[in-house]
Motif scaffolding. Structure first.
Motif, PDB file in Angstrom:
ATOM      1  N   LYS A  61       1.919  -5.519 -10.604  1.00 42.01           N
ATOM      2  CA  LYS A  61       2.182  -6.826 -10.005  1.00 42.01           C
ATOM      3  C   LYS A  61       1.943  -7.922 -11.025  1.00 42.01           C
ATOM      4  CE  LYS A  61       0.830  -9.450  -5.914  1.00 42.01           C
ATOM      5  NZ  LYS A  61      -0.083  -9.492  -4.761  1.00 42.01           N
ATOM      6  N   VAL A  62       2.768  -8.976 -10.967  1.00 40.54           N
ATOM      7  CA  VAL A  62       2.591 -10.149 -11.822  1.00 40.54           C
ATOM      8  C   VAL A  62       2.566 -11.375 -10.922  1.00 40.54           C
ATOM      9  CG1 VAL A  62       3.516 -11.524 -13.724  1.00 40.54           C
ATOM     10  CG2 VAL A  62       3.828  -9.050 -13.738  1.00 40.54           C
ATOM     11  N   THR A  63       1.493 -12.164 -11.030  1.00 38.68           N
ATOM     12  CA  THR A  63       1.394 -13.423 -10.288  1.00 38.68           C
ATOM     13  C   THR A  63       1.062 -14.537 -11.261  1.00 38.68           C
ATOM     14  OG1 THR A  63      -0.935 -13.008  -9.786  1.00 38.68           O
ATOM     15  CG2 THR A  63       0.679 -12.358  -8.122  1.00 38.68           C
ATOM     16  N   ARG A  74      -1.275 -13.408 -14.115  1.00 43.14           N
ATOM     17  CA  ARG A  74      -2.250 -12.359 -13.814  1.00 43.14           C
ATOM     18  C   ARG A  74      -1.419 -11.091 -13.654  1.00 43.14           C
ATOM     19  NH1 ARG A  74      -7.265 -11.754 -10.885  1.00 43.14           N
ATOM     20  NH2 ARG A  74      -7.424 -13.996 -10.761  1.00 43.14           N
ATOM     21  N   VAL A  75      -1.603 -10.167 -14.596  1.00 38.26           N
ATOM     22  CA  VAL A  75      -0.817  -8.936 -14.604  1.00 38.26           C
ATOM     23  C   VAL A  75      -1.724  -7.778 -14.224  1.00 38.26           C
ATOM     24  CG1 VAL A  75       0.673  -7.438 -15.971  1.00 38.26           C
ATOM     25  CG2 VAL A  75       0.632  -9.896 -16.446  1.00 38.26           C
ATOM     26  N   LYS A  76      -1.410  -7.149 -13.094  1.00 35.25           N
ATOM     27  CA  LYS A  76      -2.167  -5.983 -12.641  1.00 35.25           C
ATOM     28  C   LYS A  76      -1.449  -4.762 -13.187  1.00 35.25           C
ATOM     29  CE  LYS A  76      -4.187  -6.254  -8.710  1.00 35.25           C
ATOM     30  NZ  LYS A  76      -4.511  -6.275  -7.278  1.00 35.25           N
ATOM     31  N   ASN A  90      -1.336 -15.953 -21.232  1.00 36.01           N
ATOM     32  CA  ASN A  90      -1.106 -17.398 -21.265  1.00 36.01           C
ATOM     33  C   ASN A  90       0.397 -17.655 -21.174  1.00 36.01           C
ATOM     34  OD1 ASN A  90      -0.621 -20.102 -22.317  1.00 36.01           O
ATOM     35  ND2 ASN A  90      -2.760 -20.078 -22.924  1.00 36.01           N
ATOM     36  N   LYS A  91       0.791 -18.483 -20.211  1.00 40.04           N
ATOM     37  CA  LYS A  91       2.202 -18.758 -19.976  1.00 40.04           C
ATOM     38  C   LYS A  91       2.827 -19.541 -21.119  1.00 40.04           C
ATOM     39  CE  LYS A  91       5.329 -20.450 -16.445  1.00 40.04           C
ATOM     40  NZ  LYS A  91       5.471 -21.015 -15.101  1.00 40.04           N
ATOM     41  N   GLU A  92       2.075 -20.403 -21.777  1.00 41.08           N
ATOM     42  CA  GLU A  92       2.612 -21.236 -22.846  1.00 41.08           C
ATOM     43  C   GLU A  92       2.689 -20.489 -24.180  1.00 41.08           C
ATOM     44  OE1 GLU A  92       0.361 -24.819 -23.126  1.00 41.08           O
ATOM     45  OE2 GLU A  92       0.751 -25.373 -21.059  1.00 41.08           O
ATOM     46  N   THR A  93       1.662 -19.717 -24.503  1.00 41.45           N
ATOM     47  CA  THR A  93       1.585 -19.097 -25.833  1.00 41.45           C
ATOM     48  C   THR A  93       1.910 -17.622 -25.845  1.00 41.45           C
ATOM     49  OG1 THR A  93      -0.756 -18.556 -25.609  1.00 41.45           O
ATOM     50  CG2 THR A  93      -0.217 -20.740 -26.499  1.00 41.45           C
ATOM     51  N   GLY A  94       1.774 -16.961 -24.701  1.00 43.44           N
ATOM     52  CA  GLY A  94       2.005 -15.519 -24.658  1.00 43.44           C
ATOM     53  C   GLY A  94       0.817 -14.698 -25.124  1.00 43.44           C
ATOM     54  N   SER A  95      -0.320 -15.349 -25.354  1.00 43.71           N
ATOM     55  CA  SER A  95      -1.498 -14.592 -25.785  1.00 43.71           C
ATOM     56  C   SER A  95      -2.026 -13.741 -24.632  1.00 43.71           C
ATOM     57  CB  SER A  95      -2.585 -15.526 -26.326  1.00 43.71           C
ATOM     58  OG  SER A  95      -3.048 -16.380 -25.310  1.00 43.71           O
ATOM     59  N   VAL A  96      -2.380 -12.511 -24.957  1.00 43.54           N
ATOM     60  CA  VAL A  96      -2.810 -11.542 -23.952  1.00 43.54           C
ATOM     61  C   VAL A  96      -4.331 -11.443 -23.990  1.00 43.54           C
ATOM     62  CG1 VAL A  96      -2.623  -9.147 -23.187  1.00 43.54           C
ATOM     63  CG2 VAL A  96      -0.663 -10.275 -24.249  1.00 43.54           C
TER      64      VAL A  96
END
Length: 98
Positions: A61-63, A74-76, A90-96
């Motif tokens: 799931k991704v919320t 938030r990636v389950k 992070n939605k802006e940078t893509g950092s995990v």
């Protein structure tokens, strides 16, 4: 006077060629090429792909949510070991995150 005109013309043409070469190099630099992508937000499917690449798991799931003024995904994910883990992207940078 002819020699002056020839000199001015040759100087301007050399300067023009130099300016053109510099412009081409600058426009093809990685920073200029990547600039439009730095402004783009990471999509939910991109966030899922980043998490799969990092963990090797299966996304359940991704919320989307806001944390401390920043938008995050938030990636389950179901890890290969059988555990379920939540990973923030992070939605802006893509950092995990972890």
């Amino acid at each position: 006077m002819k020699w002056f005109n020839r000199m001015v013309r040759s100087r301007f043409s050399k300067a023009g060629v130099l300016a053109l070469v510099i412009a081409c190099v600058v426009l093809q630099s990685p920073a200029v090429i990547a600039a439009p992508f730095l402004l783009a937000e990471v999509s939910a499917s991109d966030a899922a792909s980043l998490v799969v690449k990092k963990t090797g798991g299966k996304v359940l799931k991704v919320t989307e949510e806001e944390r401390d003024g920043r938008w995050m995904y938030r990636v389950k994910v179901l890890l290969p070991q059988g555990r379920v883990k939540t990973i923030m992207v992070n939605k802006e940078t893509g950092s995990v995150g972890g």
